[in-house]
Structure formats: structure tokens, C-alpha cells
Scaffold this motif. Structure first.
Motif, PDB file in Angstrom:
ATOM      1  N   PHE A   6    -100.130  67.915 -75.366  1.00 18.87           N
ATOM      2  CA  PHE A   6    -100.522  68.356 -73.863  1.00 18.87           C
ATOM      3  C   PHE A   6    -102.686  68.961 -74.261  1.00 18.87           C
ATOM      4  O   PHE A   6    -103.277  68.582 -73.291  1.00 18.87           O
ATOM      5  N   TYR A   7    -102.580  69.175 -75.462  1.00 14.89           N
ATOM      6  CA  TYR A   7    -104.303  69.939 -75.641  1.00 14.89           C
ATOM      7  C   TYR A   7    -105.318  68.402 -76.061  1.00 14.89           C
ATOM      8  O   TYR A   7    -105.889  68.565 -75.043  1.00 14.89           O
ATOM      9  N   LEU A   8    -104.524  67.202 -76.600  1.00 10.21           N
ATOM     10  CA  LEU A   8    -105.131  66.370 -76.884  1.00 10.21           C
ATOM     11  C   LEU A   8    -105.490  65.450 -74.931  1.00 10.21           C
ATOM     12  O   LEU A   8    -106.005  64.556 -74.759  1.00 10.21           O
ATOM     13  N   LEU A   9    -103.832  65.658 -74.424  1.00 13.30           N
ATOM     14  CA  LEU A   9    -104.266  65.056 -73.319  1.00 13.30           C
ATOM     15  C   LEU A   9    -106.003  65.094 -72.886  1.00 13.30           C
ATOM     16  O   LEU A   9    -106.348  64.910 -71.563  1.00 13.30           O
ATOM     17  N   GLY A  10    -105.958  66.693 -72.460  1.00 13.29           N
ATOM     18  CA  GLY A  10    -106.710  67.464 -71.512  1.00 13.29           C
ATOM     19  C   GLY A  10    -108.018  67.036 -72.283  1.00 13.29           C
ATOM     20  O   GLY A  10    -108.992  66.936 -71.166  1.00 13.29           O
ATOM     21  N   ARG A  11    -107.819  67.294 -73.545  1.00 17.26           N
ATOM     22  CA  ARG A  11    -109.446  67.054 -74.566  1.00 17.26           C
ATOM     23  C   ARG A  11    -110.041  65.208 -74.052  1.00 17.26           C
ATOM     24  O   ARG A  11    -111.112  65.151 -73.447  1.00 17.26           O
ATOM     25  N   SER A  12    -108.692  64.634 -73.795  1.00 15.88           N
ATOM     26  CA  SER A  12    -109.549  62.975 -74.124  1.00 15.88           C
ATOM     27  C   SER A  12    -110.283  62.685 -73.103  1.00 15.88           C
ATOM     28  O   SER A  12    -110.941  62.364 -72.019  1.00 15.88           O
ATOM     29  N   TYR A  13    -109.141  63.771 -71.625  1.00 18.36           N
ATOM     30  CA  TYR A  13    -109.232  63.485 -70.343  1.00 18.36           C
ATOM     31  C   TYR A  13    -110.710  63.550 -70.168  1.00 18.36           C
ATOM     32  O   TYR A  13    -111.734  63.244 -69.535  1.00 18.36           O
ATOM     33  N   ALA A  14    -111.312  65.320 -71.024  1.00 13.77           N
ATOM     34  CA  ALA A  14    -112.335  65.288 -70.649  1.00 13.77           C
ATOM     35  C   ALA A  14    -113.639  64.735 -70.958  1.00 13.77           C
ATOM     36  O   ALA A  14    -114.699  64.563 -70.786  1.00 13.77           O
ATOM     37  N   THR A  15    -112.971  64.258 -72.300  1.00 17.33           N
ATOM     38  CA  THR A  15    -113.857  63.196 -72.625  1.00 17.33           C
ATOM     39  C   THR A  15    -114.207  62.386 -72.094  1.00 17.33           C
ATOM     40  O   THR A  15    -115.381  61.980 -72.063  1.00 17.33           O
ATOM     41  N   ARG A  16    -113.771  61.182 -71.733  1.00 16.56           N
ATOM     42  CA  ARG A  16    -113.838  60.114 -70.727  1.00 16.56           C
ATOM     43  C   ARG A  16    -114.532  60.934 -69.588  1.00 16.56           C
ATOM     44  O   ARG A  16    -115.589  60.044 -69.000  1.00 16.56           O
ATOM     45  N   ARG A  17    -114.617  62.163 -68.541  1.00 17.46           N
ATOM     46  CA  ARG A  17    -114.853  62.481 -68.208  1.00 17.46           C
ATOM     47  C   ARG A  17    -116.992  62.631 -68.312  1.00 17.46           C
ATOM     48  O   ARG A  17    -117.509  61.884 -67.357  1.00 17.46           O
TER      49      ARG A  17
END
Length: 256
Positions: free
Chosen positions: A224-235
Motif C-alpha cells: 500500500f505504501y509503495l503504491l502511493g509513493r510510486s503514484y506520487a513519484t510519477r506525478r
């Protein structure tokens, strides 16, 4: 029905309030951290080390990548090393898990001290709890489905993939260069955070090796955490680079 099938993969939960509580905390706290990443409330490391508060960052204690790595992983490493003395003569499964915990990831990028401390505590507590939960399972019946060897394979895939993509990141900048660039090569052509993908694979390797409730809880929370972190990184990359390829996803090729 689904719960009954899932229990075939686990040791019976030990009568430990501590381990049960930590299992719940692992999922809830990491999922919340991932949700905060999506909302823009980032843990202050790597490219997000100073984005949360433009005023506070002037007073923020900044750690170098080397010092950040040492602070993050040394307590967890010591917990893994000490476990061979605290829990000697364990099962083969326990020895594999204890050895896997000793592996220290390579970290790159600056880090704020106020984020380094909770991350360090998380790594230490998760490593210690993972080993302790495994120790409590020694005299319990083995799971109906043995995932030890698939777990070892997943762990190795995760470690190798994570190392390779961090290696690509380390070669991205020339000597003296500090500006960010769009990563290329490997799975970077499909996702912007393949190192996170392989980190998730590695944590499921841990959970398969341990086959404890806490092992799976921590792997799920980390997902869950890395899904959120990767989404923010792509953004972040989309906001910084006009030529960022739109077909490159966050963490799961062709999907997310």
C-alpha cells in the motif's frame, strides 16, 4: 471460504498480543502513509526530502545518502545479527529468514532527519517482530502449503531487481551533476519505480519464507505504501518533465 484458504498458507497465529497488535499496526500505518503520499504529504527523502514545507526546510536537518542509509538499516541489521545469538538452533526456515533480514539495501538521495527516525524505527521493529513471530511458530504445525522455497526465489528476484535498478539510477548522472533526469533502461521503460516493484517482491519473499501473519501483514502494508509513493513519484516526473513518456506507469507495467 477465502479466509480458510488463506490460512492454509500460514502458521497458526501464536497467542501473542504483541505480534497480533503489530500485525494490525503494520497494515494500517503503512497504508495510511501511502494514502498521505497520494495526497502530497510525503516522507522527506529522495526527491521529496524538502517539498512539504518551504519554510521549515531551512531548519530541517539534512542527511547525506550514506548517513541516511546507515541510520535506516543499521538497527535492523543489528537486530538480524543478534537474532542468531538470541534464538540459536532454530529451524531451517528461521535461519533463512534471519539471514535475509541481514541484507542491507542501497539507498540513494538526501533525507530529512525527521523522516529518517520513524523510517528507522519501522525497519527495526518490523525486522525484530518478523524474527520473533517466526520463533513463536517453531512448535506449531507447519502450514498445509509450504512456501519456503518459492519465498527464497521471490526474495532473490526482489533483491537482484532492486539492486539492478538502483545501479541504473546511480549511473544516470555524470560526476558533479545533481539535477534529476528521466531514468532509462530495464523496467524504467515501462514504470518509473521498478525498484519499488522489486522491493515489494522482496517483502513478499520474506512473507513466503516466514508464512506468519505478521510477515504477510507487513508485506501488504508495504505494498500500500509503495503504491502511493510510486503514484506520487510519477506525478512529480510529469510536473517536472514535459517530455516524460505518458505510457510509463508508476509501478506495475501497462496497468498502474
Amino acid at each position: 471460504m477465502a479466509i480458510s484458504m488463506f490460512l492454509n498458507f500460514l502458521f497458526p497465529p501464536p497467542p501473542s498480543l504483541f505480534v497480533t497488535t503489530m500485525s494490525v499496526i503494520a497494515v494500517v500505518s503503512l497504508a495510511n502513509a501511502g494514502f498521505n503520499e497520494v495526497k502530497g504529504k510525503h516522507l522527506n527523502y529522495s526527491k521529496f526530502w524538502n517539498v512539504n514545507n518551504a519554510i521549515a526546510k531551512k531548519q530541517m536537518k539534512k542527511l547525506s545518502s550514506r548517513n541516511g542509509m546507515l541510520l535506516l538499516y543499521t538497527p535492523a541489521f543489528l537486530a538480524g545479527a543478534a537474532s542468531f545469538w538470541v534464538f540459536p538452533d532454530e529451524s531451517f526456515r528461521s535461519l533463512i529468514l534471519q539471514g535475509a533480514v541481514l541484507f542491507v539495501h542501497k539507498y540513494s538521495g538526501s533525507m530529512a532527519l525527521d523522516s529518517a527516525i520513524p523510517i528507522t524505527l519501522s525497519y527495526f521493529l518490523s525486522s525484530a517482530t518478523l524474527i520473533y513471530a517466526q520463533n513463536l511458530s517453531i512448535d506449531l504445525p507447519e502450514p498445509a502449503i509450504d512456501l519456503l522455497y518459492p519465498g527464497i526465489a521471490l526474495f532473490l528476484v526482489g533483491i537482484i531487481g532492486n539492486f539492478y535498478h538502483h545501479y541504473l539510477l546511480s549511473k544516470l548522472r555524470g560526476k558533479g551533476e545533481k539535477e534529476y533526469k528521466i531514468p532509462k533502461g530495464g523496467l524504467f521503460d515501462y514504470v518509473i519505480c521498478p525498484h519499488y516493484l522489486f522491493e515489494i517482491i522482496g517483502f513478499y519473499g520474506f512473507s513466503f519464507i516466514s508464512q506468519t501473519l505478521y510477515g504477510f501483514s507487513f508485506a501488504l502494508g508495504t505494498t500500500f505504501y509503495l503504491l502511493g509513493r510510486s503514484y506520487a513519484t510519477r506525478r512529480w516526473y510529469l510536473s517536472k518533465f514535459d517530455d516524460f513518456p505518458k505510457n510509463v506507469k508508476a509501478i506495475i507495467p501497462f496497468f498502474f
